[in-house]
Design a protein around this motif. Sequence first.
Motif, PDB file in Angstrom:
ATOM      1  N   THR A   1       0.577  -1.362   0.358  1.00 25.19           N
ATOM      2  CA  THR A   1      -0.349   0.267  -0.543  1.00 25.19           C
ATOM      3  C   THR A   1       0.606   1.204  -0.378  1.00 25.19           C
ATOM      4  OG1 THR A   1      -1.463  -1.404   1.149  1.00 25.19           O
ATOM      5  CG2 THR A   1      -1.548   1.028   0.851  1.00 25.19           C
ATOM      6  N   LEU A   2       1.046   2.329  -0.951  1.00 22.76           N
ATOM      7  CA  LEU A   2       1.262   3.604  -0.835  1.00 22.76           C
ATOM      8  C   LEU A   2       0.758   4.787  -1.110  1.00 22.76           C
ATOM      9  CD1 LEU A   2       4.038   2.387  -4.295  1.00 22.76           C
ATOM     10  CD2 LEU A   2       4.522   2.468  -1.696  1.00 22.76           C
ATOM     11  N   LEU A   3       0.976   5.646  -0.024  1.00 19.93           N
ATOM     12  CA  LEU A   3       0.373   6.725   0.195  1.00 19.93           C
ATOM     13  C   LEU A   3       1.570   7.702  -0.693  1.00 19.93           C
ATOM     14  CD1 LEU A   3      -2.013   7.912   1.424  1.00 19.93           C
ATOM     15  CD2 LEU A   3      -0.764   8.374   2.271  1.00 19.93           C
ATOM     16  N   PHE A   4       1.074   9.015  -1.766  1.00 17.82           N
ATOM     17  CA  PHE A   4       1.451   9.673  -2.229  1.00 17.82           C
ATOM     18  C   PHE A   4       1.198  10.910  -2.548  1.00 17.82           C
ATOM     19  CE2 PHE A   4       0.027   7.378  -5.715  1.00 17.82           C
ATOM     20  CZ  PHE A   4       0.644   8.192  -6.649  1.00 17.82           C
ATOM     21  N   SER A   5       1.684  12.128  -2.756  1.00 20.70           N
ATOM     22  CA  SER A   5       1.334  13.308  -3.226  1.00 20.70           C
ATOM     23  C   SER A   5       2.269  13.767  -4.368  1.00 20.70           C
ATOM     24  CB  SER A   5       1.395  13.978  -1.947  1.00 20.70           C
ATOM     25  OG  SER A   5       2.078  14.652  -1.475  1.00 20.70           O
ATOM     26  N   VAL A   6       1.744  15.178  -5.060  1.00 22.42           N
ATOM     27  CA  VAL A   6       2.192  15.274  -6.526  1.00 22.42           C
ATOM     28  C   VAL A   6       2.309  16.778  -5.860  1.00 22.42           C
ATOM     29  CG1 VAL A   6       2.543  15.699  -8.826  1.00 22.42           C
ATOM     30  CG2 VAL A   6       1.335  13.509  -7.547  1.00 22.42           C
ATOM     31  N   ALA A   7       3.632  17.409  -5.755  1.00 17.10           N
ATOM     32  CA  ALA A   7       3.781  18.681  -5.867  1.00 17.10           C
ATOM     33  C   ALA A   7       3.205  20.540  -6.269  1.00 17.10           C
ATOM     34  CB  ALA A   7       4.911  19.157  -5.634  1.00 17.10           C
ATOM     35  N   GLY A   8       1.996  21.004  -6.105  1.00 16.11           N
ATOM     36  CA  GLY A   8       1.370  21.649  -7.168  1.00 16.11           C
ATOM     37  C   GLY A   8       0.064  21.222  -7.205  1.00 16.11           C
ATOM     38  N   HIS A   9      -0.561  20.108  -6.406  1.00 16.27           N
ATOM     39  CA  HIS A   9      -1.491  18.731  -7.407  1.00 16.27           C
ATOM     40  C   HIS A   9      -2.376  18.759  -5.967  1.00 16.27           C
ATOM     41  CE1 HIS A   9      -0.353  19.083 -11.643  1.00 16.27           C
ATOM     42  NE2 HIS A   9       0.388  19.084 -11.346  1.00 16.27           N
TER      43      HIS A   9
ATOM     44  N   ASP B   1      -6.361  16.493   7.589  1.00 21.29           N
ATOM     45  CA  ASP B   1      -7.960  15.462   7.342  1.00 21.29           C
ATOM     46  C   ASP B   1      -8.128  14.967   4.942  1.00 21.29           C
ATOM     47  OD1 ASP B   1      -8.494  16.057   9.615  1.00 21.29           O
ATOM     48  OD2 ASP B   1     -10.350  16.964   9.592  1.00 21.29           O
ATOM     49  N   THR B   2      -8.114  15.569   4.579  1.00 13.55           N
ATOM     50  CA  THR B   2      -7.636  15.083   2.773  1.00 13.55           C
ATOM     51  C   THR B   2      -6.503  14.252   2.485  1.00 13.55           C
ATOM     52  OG1 THR B   2      -5.960  17.375   2.615  1.00 13.55           O
ATOM     53  CG2 THR B   2      -8.418  17.471   2.563  1.00 13.55           C
ATOM     54  N   GLY B   3      -5.838  14.011   3.477  1.00 15.51           N
ATOM     55  CA  GLY B   3      -5.231  13.023   3.469  1.00 15.51           C
ATOM     56  C   GLY B   3      -4.413  13.256   1.821  1.00 15.51           C
ATOM     57  N   ALA B   4      -4.012  12.019   0.723  1.00 16.08           N
ATOM     58  CA  ALA B   4      -3.377  12.180  -0.048  1.00 16.08           C
ATOM     59  C   ALA B   4      -3.667  10.697  -0.568  1.00 16.08           C
ATOM     60  CB  ALA B   4      -1.125  11.589   0.164  1.00 16.08           C
ATOM     61  N   VAL B   5      -2.968  10.799  -1.843  1.00 19.04           N
ATOM     62  CA  VAL B   5      -3.374   9.292  -3.376  1.00 19.04           C
ATOM     63  C   VAL B   5      -2.610   8.341  -2.711  1.00 19.04           C
ATOM     64  CG1 VAL B   5      -3.421   8.491  -5.520  1.00 19.04           C
ATOM     65  CG2 VAL B   5      -3.553  11.476  -5.168  1.00 19.04           C
ATOM     66  N   ARG B   6      -4.201   7.535  -3.031  1.00 21.32           N
ATOM     67  CA  ARG B   6      -3.160   6.268  -2.273  1.00 21.32           C
ATOM     68  C   ARG B   6      -3.471   5.032  -3.212  1.00 21.32           C
ATOM     69  NH1 ARG B   6      -6.709   3.155   2.172  1.00 21.32           N
ATOM     70  NH2 ARG B   6      -8.946   2.779   0.439  1.00 21.32           N
ATOM     71  N   ALA B   7      -2.366   3.950  -3.305  1.00 27.14           N
ATOM     72  CA  ALA B   7      -2.223   3.154  -4.756  1.00 27.14           C
ATOM     73  C   ALA B   7      -2.056   0.991  -3.331  1.00 27.14           C
ATOM     74  CB  ALA B   7      -1.164   2.774  -5.355  1.00 27.14           C
ATOM     75  N   GLY B   8      -3.298   1.105  -3.609  1.00 27.70           N
ATOM     76  CA  GLY B   8      -2.983  -0.226  -2.817  1.00 27.70           C
ATOM     77  C   GLY B   8      -3.339  -1.619  -3.928  1.00 27.70           C
ATOM     78  N   LEU B   9      -2.153  -2.373  -3.660  1.00 28.99           N
ATOM     79  CA  LEU B   9      -2.311  -3.701  -4.457  1.00 28.99           C
ATOM     80  C   LEU B   9      -2.725  -4.734  -4.173  1.00 28.99           C
ATOM     81  CD1 LEU B   9       1.894  -3.842  -5.390  1.00 28.99           C
ATOM     82  CD2 LEU B   9       0.359  -2.212  -6.385  1.00 28.99           C
ATOM     83  N   ALA B  10      -3.168  -5.483  -5.124  1.00 31.06           N
ATOM     84  CA  ALA B  10      -4.186  -7.319  -4.987  1.00 31.06           C
ATOM     85  C   ALA B  10      -4.078  -7.651  -5.542  1.00 31.06           C
ATOM     86  CB  ALA B  10      -5.783  -6.360  -5.189  1.00 31.06           C
ATOM     87  N   PRO B  11      -3.552  -9.319  -5.752  1.00 33.13           N
ATOM     88  CA  PRO B  11      -4.012 -10.148  -6.495  1.00 33.13           C
ATOM     89  C   PRO B  11      -3.333 -10.036  -7.796  1.00 33.13           C
ATOM     90  CG  PRO B  11      -5.041 -11.572  -4.007  1.00 33.13           C
ATOM     91  CD  PRO B  11      -5.270  -9.434  -3.863  1.00 33.13           C
ATOM     92  N   TYR B  12      -4.938  -9.026  -7.939  1.00 32.27           N
ATOM     93  CA  TYR B  12      -5.400  -8.999  -9.389  1.00 32.27           C
ATOM     94  C   TYR B  12      -4.167  -7.937 -10.131  1.00 32.27           C
ATOM     95  CZ  TYR B  12      -8.418  -6.539  -6.917  1.00 32.27           C
ATOM     96  OH  TYR B  12      -9.285  -6.026  -6.026  1.00 32.27           O
TER      97      TYR B  12
END
Length: 396
Positions: free
Chosen positions: A325-333, A367-378
């Motif tokens: 599970t990765l959480l990331f943000s992009v500067a300026g966005h 409270d707004t958090g960031a973008v989450r990329a969660g991987l799965a078996p598929y």
Amino acid sequence: MGVFEVESVRKQFPALSEGAAHFDGPGGSQTPQVVADAVATTMVSALANRGQLTAAERRADGIVLGARQAMADLLGTDPGGIVFGRSMTQLTYDFARTLAKNWGPGDEVVVTRLDHDANIRPWVQAAEAVGATARWLAFDPATSELDDLEPLLSDGTRLVAVTGASNLIGTRPDLPAIADLVHASGALVYVDGVHLTPHAPVDASFADFYACSPYKFFGPHCGVLSAAPALLDGLRPDKLLPATDVVPERFEFGTLPYELLAGTTAAVDFLAGLGGTGENRRERLLSSLALLELYEDKLRDDLESRLAAIEGVTLYGHAQRRTPTLLFSVAGHDSRSVAARLAEEGVNAPAGSFYAVEASRHLGLGDTGAVRAGLAPYTNESDLDRLVEGVTRLVS
């Protein structure tokens, strides 16, 4: 040990035919055909309240007992201590209120800044209602590791609530070590295993209570709690007068959703069939989930290095042991606009705090958090390519 074959797995998920790259699994996985079939078949079969008199009664009883055994096999616990509910959140509220009947001023519960709010607010509110105290365990934003628990434990500690894995940044605390400390202090351990259970072999026998959600591991929307039957026998929840006092049924209010329990069993069987080997379902589950863990960790490492190489991308969560599970943000966005742009390209990677609001605030994300990329078996390499390419186009 067996082989994990992602393309064979993907063929079993009809939703993937729509073409999206799904990184939204931490919020709820896609559903394999066998689970949908189990739910549908149950709903068109003759059913009644559980019993042994008619075929419909026997079918209902068999579905419930089968689901208890399936979840016990998945968690390495006793089927007689498997409790079903509407959701993990509902079950945690129910058990918080029940346990708090024996708390009062001078008693303490410990919650963590790392957890989903479903394993925080029920305990904080239950403690406040009876005059007990909630104490907070923080984590290091730089390493994403929990702080030392021991200084927070005292003779007044009644329960420690801790996550099996952070649904926001993936951190996997050392649960057996935490349980040893808590039990040495005479307190109970309540584990939120919602985000851990889909990604690694689980032995929940160390925990006094372990809660999870089948819809995070390809099953229907319901909740499951595991505890030792003897522990459950000592608890007295509020219930209807004619409702049974038998454990675990004592904690299940109203008629159980038989179709969802049938789907839960099918989901566990699906997990057991992800390439692992063994003489029984428990062994196949441990083997399959070990294979899955290796596969997902490799994908995570690949995705993490590729995202980190993009100028302006900041990654959060650096614990040694993590889910994919990765959480990331992009500067300026704004993160929600990033998620929206990715969605336009068929890449489902949502943004938010995902109910882990304390963790998001502690990371400085509010409270707004960031973008989450969660991987799965598929998840496959093509999905990773689409996500990385989408973020790259955003910053170019």
